[in-house]
Each structure stands twice: as C-alpha cells, then as structure tokens.
Motif scaffolding. Structure first.
Motif, PDB file in Angstrom:
ATOM      1  N   LYS A 151       0.813  -1.222   0.000  1.00 15.93           N
ATOM      2  CA  LYS A 151       0.000   0.000   0.000  1.00 15.93           C
ATOM      3  C   LYS A 151       0.847   1.273   0.000  1.00 15.93           C
ATOM      4  O   LYS A 151       0.505   2.243  -0.657  1.00 15.93           O
ATOM      5  N   LYS A 183      -4.816   1.450  -5.691  1.00 17.46           N
ATOM      6  CA  LYS A 183      -5.382   0.444  -4.806  1.00 17.46           C
ATOM      7  C   LYS A 183      -5.161  -0.945  -5.398  1.00 17.46           C
ATOM      8  O   LYS A 183      -4.919  -1.110  -6.588  1.00 17.46           O
ATOM      9  N   GLU A 184      -5.276  -1.943  -4.547  1.00 22.10           N
ATOM     10  CA  GLU A 184      -5.027  -3.323  -4.954  1.00 22.10           C
ATOM     11  C   GLU A 184      -6.156  -3.869  -5.824  1.00 22.10           C
ATOM     12  O   GLU A 184      -7.329  -3.645  -5.550  1.00 22.10           O
TER      13      GLU A 184
END
Length: 113
Positions: free
Chosen positions: A44, A73-74
């Motif tokens: 992150k 973001k993932e």
C-alpha cells in the motif's frame, strides 16, 4: 606551440585513462544468490506489487518489485494471478554489496529459474 599542445593532450588523456582504471579496480565484484519466493502482495505504501523471498542462513531476504507501474489500490484478481505465477518459484538475484555501510545493495539482475 603545436608540439606542446600535443604533449599536454597526451598527458591529460593518459591521466584520464589511469584514473578510470583505478576507479574500476575499487568496485566490488557482483554476487549471486538463489532464493525461493515466499509470498507476493500489494504494498500500500508504494502502490507496487512485490515478491518477498525466504530468509537465508543469515536471516537476510529480498523484497523485489514485481510490477513497473504503481496503482492507487489493490486489484484482488491481479494479486491472485501474481501469487499463482510467482509463489514457490526460485529467483536468482545478481547484486553488488556497498563498500560503505550507509549505502544500499545495488541489484543488477533478477531472473526466475
């Protein structure tokens, strides 16, 4: 006058070659290590996906960047694909240790086995 200029040019060039040779003599030789990728995850703080290797006998490990582009973001599906592709694989890392303790290890090459 032309002879003096030529002699000075030869002296300067020979000094440049000598100093370059001495600088290269002080460089550390590259080392290689083979490690197993233990996990792949989204970091992150940087926005990159990274691979984390197992520890060697001295407790050292590598955290290797897997993607070249960071994302805000993932992506869970992409994380799953990367885990499937890299987890458990052997990786060969070619690196140079710093001559000064304040410097970081310089990674020259990373290859999957």
């Amino acid at each position: 006058m032309k002879k003096i200029a030529m002699v000075l040019m030869v002296i300067v060039l020979s000094l440049m070659v000598t100093s370059a040779a001495l600088a290269n003599a002080n460089e550390a030789a590259p080392k290689q290590t083979t490690m197993k990728i233990e996990k792949v995850y989204y970091m992150k703080s940087s926005g990159y996906y990274v691979a984390h290797t197992t520890k060697d006998k001295d407790g050292h490990f590598w955290v290797l960047q897997v993607t070249d582009i960071s994302t805000p973001k993932e992506d869970k599906a992409f994380s799953h694909v990367l885990r499937k592709q890299y987890n458990g694989k052997q990786v060969v890392v070619t690196y140079v240790e710093p001559s000064d303790n304040d410097e970081e290890v310089e990674i020259w090459d990373v290859k999957l086995k």
